[in-house]
Design a protein around this motif. Sequence first.
Motif: not given
Length: 156
Positions: A119-122, A103-109, A38-51
């Motif tokens: 966790v922050t995905l940047t 610059g950057s795009l961020t996703f903060v869980f 589940i955690a791996r899929s959530e990380a993938g979902s965050a990356l897919a939302s930012l891309s």
Amino acid sequence: MNIQAQKQQGFTLIELMIVVAIIGILASIAIPAYQDYIARSEAGSALASLSPLKTGVDAALLNGNRASITADQAGLTYIGQPDLGANPLGNMGVTVFAANGTGSLTFVFDDSSPKAAGVTLTLARQTTGVWTCAYTGGTNAPALTNLVPKGCTYTA
């Protein structure tokens, strides 16, 4: 004299206890594995939302906007909020892009994801136009190293 042997019906207590023990052992292995999945899929979902937002940033930079790129120009308003994008797992944001294109795009869980809370995905854009991915922070640092999306690096 006619003696009939009675057939055994049902299960004995020891047989039922063995079955319950086997189920318990299987559950103790399966539940942590499922939580990692589940955690791996959530990380993938965050990356897919930012891309997809990378395209909006690159387009704004190509159109000559070097001062600052708003969330609207990056495409973040398709989610419904101009500054931070609402997501069931956390919040998305756009940092101000500099004149050189960095610059950057961020996703903060948020706390809805127990293993990735905080966790922050940047996705960071370099001056060369190359995007890099970083997965940082969190309270579960040792457990997160194997949950990082492909192509991202993890730092505590």
